[in-house]
Scaffold this motif. Sequence first.
Motif, PDB file in Angstrom:
ATOM      1  N   VAL A   1      44.776  37.557  39.924  1.00 18.14           N
ATOM      2  CA  VAL A   1      44.124  38.596  40.714  1.00 18.14           C
ATOM      3  C   VAL A   1      43.949  38.086  42.144  1.00 18.14           C
ATOM      4  O   VAL A   1      43.895  36.880  42.393  1.00 18.14           O
ATOM      5  N   LYS A   2      43.859  39.040  43.057  1.00 19.23           N
ATOM      6  CA  LYS A   2      43.594  38.712  44.456  1.00 19.23           C
ATOM      7  C   LYS A   2      42.137  39.066  44.738  1.00 19.23           C
ATOM      8  O   LYS A   2      41.669  40.135  44.370  1.00 19.23           O
ATOM      9  N   ILE A   3      41.444  38.166  45.420  1.00 20.52           N
ATOM     10  CA  ILE A   3      40.037  38.398  45.749  1.00 20.52           C
ATOM     11  C   ILE A   3      39.986  39.307  46.973  1.00 20.52           C
ATOM     12  O   ILE A   3      40.469  38.959  48.041  1.00 20.52           O
ATOM     13  N   GLU A   4      39.422  40.490  46.797  1.00 17.78           N
ATOM     14  CA  GLU A   4      39.340  41.494  47.854  1.00 17.78           C
ATOM     15  C   GLU A   4      38.081  41.345  48.704  1.00 17.78           C
ATOM     16  O   GLU A   4      38.113  41.543  49.906  1.00 17.78           O
ATOM     17  N   GLU A   5      36.966  41.053  48.044  1.00 16.06           N
ATOM     18  CA  GLU A   5      35.691  40.914  48.756  1.00 16.06           C
ATOM     19  C   GLU A   5      34.697  40.207  47.858  1.00 16.06           C
ATOM     20  O   GLU A   5      34.974  39.925  46.702  1.00 16.06           O
ATOM     21  N   ILE A   6      33.536  39.938  48.418  1.00 16.21           N
ATOM     22  CA  ILE A   6      32.458  39.315  47.669  1.00 16.21           C
ATOM     23  C   ILE A   6      31.247  40.240  47.752  1.00 16.21           C
ATOM     24  O   ILE A   6      30.875  40.678  48.836  1.00 16.21           O
ATOM     25  N   SER A   7      30.679  40.546  46.604  1.00 14.59           N
ATOM     26  CA  SER A   7      29.500  41.405  46.545  1.00 14.59           C
ATOM     27  C   SER A   7      28.405  40.630  45.844  1.00 14.59           C
ATOM     28  O   SER A   7      28.447  40.462  44.614  1.00 14.59           O
ATOM     29  N   GLY A   8      27.459  40.143  46.612  1.00 21.22           N
ATOM     30  CA  GLY A   8      26.414  39.300  46.037  1.00 21.22           C
ATOM     31  C   GLY A   8      27.021  38.002  45.549  1.00 21.22           C
ATOM     32  O   GLY A   8      27.583  37.248  46.334  1.00 21.22           O
ATOM     33  N   VAL A   9      26.947  37.768  44.216  1.00 19.61           N
ATOM     34  CA  VAL A   9      27.541  36.559  43.643  1.00 19.61           C
ATOM     35  C   VAL A   9      28.767  36.895  42.797  1.00 19.61           C
ATOM     36  O   VAL A   9      29.223  36.072  42.009  1.00 19.61           O
ATOM     37  N   LYS A  10      29.308  38.099  42.979  1.00 18.31           N
ATOM     38  CA  LYS A  10      30.478  38.535  42.221  1.00 18.31           C
ATOM     39  C   LYS A  10      31.686  38.670  43.142  1.00 18.31           C
ATOM     40  O   LYS A  10      31.571  39.159  44.267  1.00 18.31           O
ATOM     41  N   LEU A  11      32.827  38.267  42.620  1.00 17.44           N
ATOM     42  CA  LEU A  11      34.082  38.487  43.338  1.00 17.44           C
ATOM     43  C   LEU A  11      34.629  39.843  42.924  1.00 17.44           C
ATOM     44  O   LEU A  11      34.669  40.173  41.742  1.00 17.44           O
ATOM     45  N   ILE A  12      35.038  40.617  43.897  1.00 17.30           N
ATOM     46  CA  ILE A  12      35.690  41.905  43.626  1.00 17.30           C
ATOM     47  C   ILE A  12      37.182  41.647  43.765  1.00 17.30           C
ATOM     48  O   ILE A  12      37.643  41.224  44.821  1.00 17.30           O
ATOM     49  N   VAL A  13      37.918  41.913  42.667  1.00 12.74           N
ATOM     50  CA  VAL A  13      39.318  41.504  42.608  1.00 12.74           C
ATOM     51  C   VAL A  13      40.245  42.682  42.309  1.00 12.74           C
ATOM     52  O   VAL A  13      39.808  43.732  41.837  1.00 12.74           O
ATOM     53  N   LYS A  14      41.516  42.440  42.581  1.00 17.26           N
ATOM     54  CA  LYS A  14      42.551  43.421  42.313  1.00 17.26           C
ATOM     55  C   LYS A  14      43.709  42.665  41.645  1.00 17.26           C
ATOM     56  O   LYS A  14      44.072  41.568  42.089  1.00 17.26           O
ATOM     57  N   GLU A  15      44.257  43.250  40.606  1.00 15.73           N
ATOM     58  CA  GLU A  15      45.356  42.573  39.892  1.00 15.73           C
ATOM     59  C   GLU A  15      46.566  42.437  40.803  1.00 15.73           C
ATOM     60  O   GLU A  15      46.920  43.356  41.551  1.00 15.73           O
TER      61      GLU A  15
END
Length: 146
Positions: free
Chosen positions: A131-145
């Motif tokens: 997955v590619k890391i799109e952004e960070i929200s708090g302590v979670k990585l928001i990803v896209k396959e």
Amino acid sequence: MEIGMQALLWLAALVLFLAIEAITLGLTTIWFAGGALVAFVLAILQMSLGVQVAAFCAVSVLLLIFTRPAAARWLNRDRVRTNAQSLVGETAVVTERIDNLAGSGQVQVHGQYWTARSADQSLVIEKEKNVKIEEISGVKLIVKEV
């Protein structure tokens, strides 16, 4: 050559702006120092106070508008994003199935494990996928396959 009182005041303003800039190192008053320098020269040439003030204002604003963006880029050219922000754009491996509805998901990037969520709310991403890391929200990585 005698320096008038107005010239001395502009010289004092120039020194003050340069001193503040030296203390803060944040490109805060250097533009006004440029304006004060021009006004100082005009005072030595015995221009009227109105011309001096107008030149101070005009030069300060022009320097601020036209040189600040370039100066900021130059000062920040070697700055490296640190900590979590440096992960945006990186590739990670899913270590636990990512399912936003179930509230589950984990990835590994640079030897670290992070809680992850899919950028597409309805998409489930299976374990071992990249997955590619799109952004960070708090302590979670928001990803896209990938």
